[in-house]
Design a protein around this motif. Structure first.
Motif, PDB file in Angstrom:
ATOM      1  N   ILE A 155      69.683  34.790  52.032  1.00 28.45           N
ATOM      2  CA  ILE A 155      69.782  33.811  50.947  1.00 28.45           C
ATOM      3  C   ILE A 155      69.198  32.467  51.361  1.00 28.45           C
ATOM      4  O   ILE A 155      68.575  31.777  50.542  1.00 28.45           O
ATOM      5  N   TYR A 156      69.354  32.079  52.632  1.00 28.52           N
ATOM      6  CA  TYR A 156      68.719  30.841  53.099  1.00 28.52           C
ATOM      7  C   TYR A 156      67.197  30.989  53.221  1.00 28.52           C
ATOM      8  O   TYR A 156      66.510  30.011  53.498  1.00 28.52           O
ATOM      9  N   THR A 157      66.683  32.210  53.027  1.00 30.11           N
ATOM     10  CA  THR A 157      65.240  32.433  53.121  1.00 30.11           C
ATOM     11  C   THR A 157      64.617  32.748  51.764  1.00 30.11           C
ATOM     12  O   THR A 157      63.675  32.086  51.330  1.00 30.11           O
ATOM     13  N   ILE A 158      65.183  33.769  51.061  1.00 30.13           N
ATOM     14  CA  ILE A 158      64.538  34.217  49.822  1.00 30.13           C
ATOM     15  C   ILE A 158      65.425  34.033  48.589  1.00 30.13           C
ATOM     16  O   ILE A 158      65.000  34.357  47.473  1.00 30.13           O
ATOM     17  N   ARG A 437      69.222  32.952  43.669  1.00 26.08           N
ATOM     18  CA  ARG A 437      69.837  31.637  43.597  1.00 26.08           C
ATOM     19  C   ARG A 437      69.014  30.654  44.419  1.00 26.08           C
ATOM     20  O   ARG A 437      68.164  31.038  45.227  1.00 26.08           O
ATOM     21  N   ALA A 438      69.320  29.374  44.247  1.00 27.15           N
ATOM     22  CA  ALA A 438      68.572  28.331  44.957  1.00 27.15           C
ATOM     23  C   ALA A 438      68.738  28.479  46.465  1.00 27.15           C
ATOM     24  O   ALA A 438      69.700  29.057  46.956  1.00 27.15           O
ATOM     25  N   VAL A 439      67.779  27.962  47.205  1.00 23.53           N
ATOM     26  CA  VAL A 439      67.814  28.004  48.672  1.00 23.53           C
ATOM     27  C   VAL A 439      67.953  26.590  49.213  1.00 23.53           C
ATOM     28  O   VAL A 439      67.023  25.797  49.101  1.00 23.53           O
ATOM     29  N   PRO A 440      69.125  26.252  49.825  1.00 20.18           N
ATOM     30  CA  PRO A 440      70.371  27.016  49.752  1.00 20.18           C
ATOM     31  C   PRO A 440      71.054  26.787  48.406  1.00 20.18           C
ATOM     32  O   PRO A 440      70.668  25.893  47.646  1.00 20.18           O
ATOM     33  N   LEU A 441      72.085  27.573  48.134  1.00 21.12           N
ATOM     34  CA  LEU A 441      72.808  27.415  46.881  1.00 21.12           C
ATOM     35  C   LEU A 441      73.321  25.987  46.755  1.00 21.12           C
ATOM     36  O   LEU A 441      73.627  25.324  47.748  1.00 21.12           O
ATOM     37  N   SER A 442      73.462  25.531  45.514  1.00 17.85           N
ATOM     38  CA  SER A 442      73.893  24.147  45.294  1.00 17.85           C
ATOM     39  C   SER A 442      75.381  23.958  45.585  1.00 17.85           C
ATOM     40  O   SER A 442      75.820  22.827  45.805  1.00 17.85           O
ATOM     41  N   HIS A 716      71.960  30.830  30.131  1.00 14.88           N
ATOM     42  CA  HIS A 716      72.995  31.855  30.090  1.00 14.88           C
ATOM     43  C   HIS A 716      73.972  31.766  31.252  1.00 14.88           C
ATOM     44  O   HIS A 716      74.716  32.717  31.524  1.00 14.88           O
ATOM     45  N   GLY A 717      73.994  30.616  31.912  1.00 18.17           N
ATOM     46  CA  GLY A 717      75.023  30.359  32.911  1.00 18.17           C
ATOM     47  C   GLY A 717      74.811  31.016  34.254  1.00 18.17           C
ATOM     48  O   GLY A 717      75.733  31.047  35.087  1.00 18.17           O
ATOM     49  N   PHE A 718      73.623  31.538  34.531  1.00 19.49           N
ATOM     50  CA  PHE A 718      73.367  32.174  35.815  1.00 19.49           C
ATOM     51  C   PHE A 718      72.901  31.171  36.872  1.00 19.49           C
ATOM     52  O   PHE A 718      73.022  31.434  38.064  1.00 19.49           O
ATOM     53  N   ARG A 719      72.322  30.060  36.426  1.00 20.98           N
ATOM     54  CA  ARG A 719      71.851  29.038  37.350  1.00 20.98           C
ATOM     55  C   ARG A 719      72.144  27.664  36.766  1.00 20.98           C
ATOM     56  O   ARG A 719      72.271  27.503  35.540  1.00 20.98           O
ATOM     57  N   LYS A 720      72.260  26.680  37.654  1.00 20.61           N
ATOM     58  CA  LYS A 720      72.447  25.302  37.203  1.00 20.61           C
ATOM     59  C   LYS A 720      71.117  24.623  36.912  1.00 20.61           C
ATOM     60  O   LYS A 720      71.040  23.736  36.061  1.00 20.61           O
ATOM     61  N   PHE A 721      70.082  24.997  37.675  1.00 14.85           N
ATOM     62  CA  PHE A 721      68.800  24.305  37.573  1.00 14.85           C
ATOM     63  C   PHE A 721      67.685  25.321  37.373  1.00 14.85           C
ATOM     64  O   PHE A 721      67.779  26.462  37.829  1.00 14.85           O
ATOM     65  N   ASP A 722      66.610  24.871  36.724  1.00 16.40           N
ATOM     66  CA  ASP A 722      65.478  25.772  36.528  1.00 16.40           C
ATOM     67  C   ASP A 722      64.334  25.471  37.494  1.00 16.40           C
ATOM     68  O   ASP A 722      63.209  25.924  37.299  1.00 16.40           O
ATOM     69  N   THR A 723      64.631  24.725  38.553  1.00 14.01           N
ATOM     70  CA  THR A 723      63.603  24.472  39.562  1.00 14.01           C
ATOM     71  C   THR A 723      63.274  25.767  40.297  1.00 14.01           C
ATOM     72  O   THR A 723      64.152  26.598  40.539  1.00 14.01           O
ATOM     73  N   PRO A 724      62.018  25.980  40.660  1.00 14.10           N
ATOM     74  CA  PRO A 724      61.622  27.246  41.285  1.00 14.10           C
ATOM     75  C   PRO A 724      62.280  27.449  42.654  1.00 14.10           C
ATOM     76  O   PRO A 724      62.620  26.495  43.350  1.00 14.10           O
ATOM     77  N   ILE A 725      62.445  28.706  43.022  1.00 13.75           N
ATOM     78  CA  ILE A 725      63.043  29.083  44.299  1.00 13.75           C
ATOM     79  C   ILE A 725      61.905  29.519  45.217  1.00 13.75           C
ATOM     80  O   ILE A 725      61.493  30.684  45.226  1.00 13.75           O
ATOM     81  N   VAL A 726      61.391  28.567  45.962  1.00 13.71           N
ATOM     82  CA  VAL A 726      60.276  28.843  46.868  1.00 13.71           C
ATOM     83  C   VAL A 726      60.845  29.468  48.146  1.00 13.71           C
ATOM     84  O   VAL A 726      61.824  28.989  48.715  1.00 13.71           O
ATOM     85  N   ILE A 727      60.232  30.561  48.596  1.00 13.40           N
ATOM     86  CA  ILE A 727      60.707  31.262  49.792  1.00 13.40           C
ATOM     87  C   ILE A 727      60.525  30.378  51.014  1.00 13.40           C
ATOM     88  O   ILE A 727      59.463  29.784  51.218  1.00 13.40           O
TER      89      ILE A 727
END
Length: 973
Positions: A155-158, A437-442, A716-727
């Motif tokens: 999760i801290y990577t992808i 989820r975001a890296v790392p999660l918020s 739909h409540g799955f994420r707080k932000f729509d910023t991309p999740i860059v690996i």
């Protein structure tokens, strides 16, 4: 005639629910006759297992009618010694009043004196909410003892991880690597997928010290020494980079490979991504003003600038004089010396094999690329006509995780998968909702002692995902605030807590003593401890004044285990066939690649005796303690019971986001988000207890950087932000901790005795190091790696009271390579001693060609303490079974004389390193006939269903009175 009449009047029913004989959560059909469970089979209409069932699932009937069932609350007898298993029945009113009084006092004075730790439960959204509302930071589930390295490393990577949160897309893959995965992981769905994969001509390579379970059908078995997987991954990365065989477009656009790092060694931002203050930050948690070096214009530009050609190599200088380089260049430098020959010396895998594996990956990516006619748009506005993929899939689990080098090894695997361009693409690794989820999660843990206040909920949940030293849960002196020392400088990224350290720390009063420890469904006095014999001593140890060092111990379980003997109060839990459960999107759902899936359990039989579901216990206690989320503003009870809670709880007022995503809205006509529906449980029960939402195809892939999906996920409540999740090939989170350890940054810095430790292990790029326990081990005297595996027909210690499964596993052996065994004078089937630096056991040996010569292994949790689980004192499980945990230590001595002892855990995440132990083996006495160590037989507890053992044995003669007698077990006469 009489028999015919009885059969005519029988009531036959079939009810659907969700299995809980392991963590797979398959759909099942329970067949009943006159209210008795007669047969369990797989539900063919369930998306997860499609009707397939395993030995565990079909034997759930014997769990329901187990002689080890607890049926009434029990209090330790006054004057009886803890551990003697002397109890007397009490009413639930007494049990609740006792807990209410004790917990109310702790909450009003010092909430952290109450600790709640749970085993492999599936209700962590509820237990975590209870802990947060109570105000205690001392909460965690089993993850730190299981595979928190897997979750954290990936999760801290992808932004996602294997099993519940993602997995291999074997429907489209052509080449599949399974690494460190035992035969119980993901069970039936993985069997189905592997069968289809093999029939379709896929190539399956198993990399594991042991060839059992899934690996038995692999096309190739590559034996590897335990704890060395990271070295293999680094060598594979090097080979792929040297051959220029990585996915250039994917790596450049969807990872941080091209983002520029500050290379000024004198700067307090050394090794961090440079940010242009003139560009919009967008999100301070996940800044979007990182830079690329554009080869076309010869200058730094904002990442993902249209038309830019970002450099992956080279050194450059910004306009302000800052020297910079793309992070990819540092990755290449990091693995430059990780040759196949280097890795071969560590792993035992021939260098030529490592080279061949790399070539197979490169060839699959080059020659078998997938292209699907699915248009999608990435987060930076670029449209793509097709979804493409490289059909190389991986699956890995505890074999990688349960080592003190596991986090960095798993980071290496995640980087390898990313370089091959396999993340959330067909044929590779695909995310499962609610991930990525975001890296790392918020979500962050509390970060100061002041976060814990009397009669006050925690502002943040007790667990979280630190992004920098400021997120650690430490006091002003830098010392840990949690009893398990999670989120301290000792274990900064302990995202799942350190369940295995709780009893030792509480016994020692380090960092402070606690008052009440509530353990749910965790056998801490046996197979859920790394030092079983010592933990059993700690649980009964007293101060000089005669008080127990852990003052009050509450155990909630459905069965009489080794742990229940040490309780002061026992709360009898129901089985999964007697209660409601929610496999929630807020917790650990059963999602598919094509969209979110959640499921429930519904009762198919009434509770046995006076059993109550643990969920109901928490709802009742939360209501009595007037925890804000569970009571109205006027202080009255908000939820009638657990089913009412699941229907009506929302993550925020009127958010429409709750525990279940199906049939929401007042009329049940909404999905994912909507008002509470009073008939929601009924709707699930009518639809096989499962809800499957299928995403539109353009939203099913590349979800970390899929612009429309990210917006959909927020809506739909799955994420707080729509910023991309860059690996994150390069982790600036890790670098921030390293800079603090090096004294280069203001703010929080580790204590001096931990500086070197943090600086060494918090490398922003993956690297391999020898497991920490080996430095404290004479490896010449103890040359063999020893590991345990869960068998496919047992799950933890839950099933040794199961009459059917005991016929499969009633005893266990230490399996070893015949060549090694003969060299040590050990006969196949002979009695042996197995000795580590920390303990010794006697057991039986068994030859096996399916184990690499430097490794020995056994099944986990088959061996039992005498009399536990209501087995006879001379049962095979105690006389011919053994537990490898007796040989494992939970703490390691300091590196230098005078150093404090440290948990035998990963120094980054605190993951229990119970696969690092080294042993030696030698023949036992000629007259040996039982295992060692042995413990005094545990006596049966009041109200246990053991009196019905004879009825269990004759049950299938079809005596209809059995269920009625069992339901009444434990009731006062």
């Amino acid at each position: 005639m009489e028999h015919h009449a009885r059969t005519q009047n029988e009531k036959l029913e079939v009810k659907t629910t969700t299995c809980y004989m392991c963590a797979c959560r398959c759909g099942i059909r329970v067949h009943l006759r006159d209210g008795e469970v007669r047969y369990i089979d797989g539900n063919p209409d369930h998306p997860l297992n499609q009707g397939v069932i395993c030995a565990k699932g079909s034997s759930g009937i014997m769990k329901q009618y187990s002689p080890a069932r607890l049926t009434q609350p029990l209090m330790r007898k006054a004057g009886a010694a803890r551990g003697s298993a002397q109890f007397e029945p009490v009413s639930w009113d007494v049990a609740f009043a006792t807990l209410e009084k004790r917990l109310a006092h702790l909450r009003a004075t010092d909430p952290k004196k109450f600790a709640l730790f749970t085993g492999r439960d599936q209700m962590q959204a509820l237990t975590g909410l209870f802990a947060r509302q109570f105000g205690t930071p001392n909460y965690a589930a089993h993850g730190g003892f299981c595979s928190s390295n897997m979750a954290a490393g990936m999760i801290y990577t992808i932004g996602g991880s294997f099993w519940e949160f993602g997995g291999p897309d074997l429907d489209s893959a052509k080449l599949f690597f399974m690494i460190g995965t035992a035969e119980d992981h993901h069970s039936n769905p993985l069997k189905i997928a592997l069968s289809k994969f093999k029939r379709a001509g896929g190539r399956f390579i198993a990399i594991n010290p042991i060839r059992t379970g899934y690996a038995a059908i692999a096309d190739e078995w590559v034996p590897i020494r335990p704890g060395t997987d990271g070295a293999l991954f680094l060598a594979l990365i090097r080979e792929l980079l040297e051959a220029d065989a990585y996915d250039h477009e994917f790596v450049t656009r969807y990872t941080n490979a091209a983002e520029l790092l500050d290379m000024n060694a004198d700067s307090d931002a050394f090794g961090l991504f440079v940010r242009d203050p003139g560009l919009p930050e967008v999100n301070p948690l996940f800044p979007q003003n990182h830079l690329w070096w554009d080869r076309k214009t010869g200058r730094a530009v904002r990442h993902h600038t249209p038309g830019a050609q970002p450099a992956l190599e080279g050194s450059y200088t910004l306009d302000d004089g800052t020297p910079v380089t793309p992070s990819f260049a540092l990755l290449r430098k990091q693995v430059a010396d990780s040759t196949p020959e280097w890795a071969s010396g560590i792993t035992g895998i021939p260098a030529d094999t490592i080279r061949r594996l790399a070539r197979e990956m490169a060839a699959a990516a080059r020659d078998q690329k997938i292209s699907l006619p699915i248009p999608w748009t990435d987060a930076w506005g670029q449209t793509h006509d097709t979804v493409t993929g490289n059909p190389i899939a991986f699956h890995a689990m505890r074999g990688l995780a349960a080592h003190s080098n596991g986090f960095q090894s798993i980071r290496a695997l995640a980087v390898l998968m990313s370089l091959m361009g396999t993340i959330d693409r067909p044929g590779g690794f695909r995310h499962k909702s609610p991930y990525p989820r975001a890296v790392p999660l918020s979500a962050k843990p509390p970060n100061h002692p002041d976060a814990v206040q009397p009669n006050t909920p925690l502002a943040n949940g007790p667990l979280g995902w630190p992004a920098a030293p400021e997120d650690l849960f430490i006091d002003d002196a830098g010392e840990p605030v949690r009893i398990d020392k999670a989120f301290s400088w000792e274990y900064p990224l302990a995202v799942h807590g350190l369940m295995h350290s709780v009893i030792t720390n509480a016994w020692r009063g380090d960092p402070y003593p606690i008052d009440t420890l509530l353990i749910f469904m965790a056998n801490m006095a046996w197979n859920s401890s790394m030092n079983t014999v010592e933990v059993r001593k700690m649980l009964v140890d007293k101060h000089e004044n005669g008080d127990y060092k852990i003052p009050f111990l509450v155990v909630c379980d459905a069965f009489q285990s080794e742990m229940t003997a040490f309780a002061d109060l026992i709360l009898p839990d129901t089985t999964y066939l007697e209660r409601h459960d929610a496999m929630s999107m807020l917790d650990r759902p059963i999602s598919e690649f094509d969209g979110p899936v959640d499921s429930v359990r519904v009762p198919v039989v009434p509770p046995t005796g006076e059993c109550k579901p643990f969920q109901e216990v928490l709802i009742e206690l939360a209501s009595r303690l007037k925890l804000p989320a569970f009571t109205t503003k006027e202080g009255t009870r908000k939820f009638r019971d657990y089913p009412d809670f699941v229907i009506n709880f929302q993550t925020a007022p009127d958010s429409g986001v709750g525990f279940l995503i199906g049939w929401r809205g007042k009329d049940g006509d909404k999905a994912l988000v909507g008002e509470p529906n009073p008939r929601q449980w009924e709707q699930y029960a009518n639809h096989n207890c499962v809800f499957h939402y299928t995403l539109p195809e353009p939203l099913q892939y590349m979800r970390g950087v899929n612009g429309p999906y990210l917006k959909w996920a927020v809506e739909h409540g799955f994420r707080k932000f729509d910023t991309p999740i860059v690996i994150q090939l390069y982790s600036d989170v890790m670098q921030k901790f390293r800079l603090a350890a090096q004294g280069k940054t203001a703010g929080r810095q580790p204590p001096d005795h931990l500086r070197e430790r943090v600086a060494r292990y918090f490398d922003p790029l993956p690297f391999w190091y020898e497991p920490l326990e080996l430095a404290a081990t004479d490896q010449a005297r103890f040359p063999l790696a020893a590991v345990t595996q869960r068998p496919m027909a047992m799950y933890h210690s839950w099933d040794s009271q199961n009459a059917w499964l005991r016929q499969i596993h009633g005893e266990n052996y230490l399996f070893m390579n015949p060549l090694m065994a003969r060299e040590n004078g050990i006969e196949d089937g002979g009695w042996i001693y197995v000795e580590s630096p920390w303990g010794k056991v006697r057991c039986m040996a068994r030859y096996s060609e399916a184990v690499e010569p430097g490794t020995v292994w056994t099944w986990n949790a088959i061996g039992k303490a005498s009399g536990a689980w209501n087995l006879g004192p001379d049962a095979n499980e105690s006389q011919r079974g053994f537990l490898l945990n007796h040989l494992i230590t939970d703490e390691l001595p300091g590196v230098k004389p005078g150093d404090a002892r440290m948990s035998n855990s990963d120094p980054i995440t605190g993951q229990a390193a119970w696969y690092d132990v080294r042993v030696r083996v030698y023949p036992a006495e000629a007259d040996a006939d039982h295992t060692l160590p042995q413990f005094a037989p545990m006596q049966a507890l009041p109200g246990s269903t053991g009196v019905l053992q004879r009825i269990v044995q004759t049950y299938f003669a079809g005596r209809g009175e059995f269920a009625a007698r069992l339901r009444g077990a434990g009731k006062p006469k």
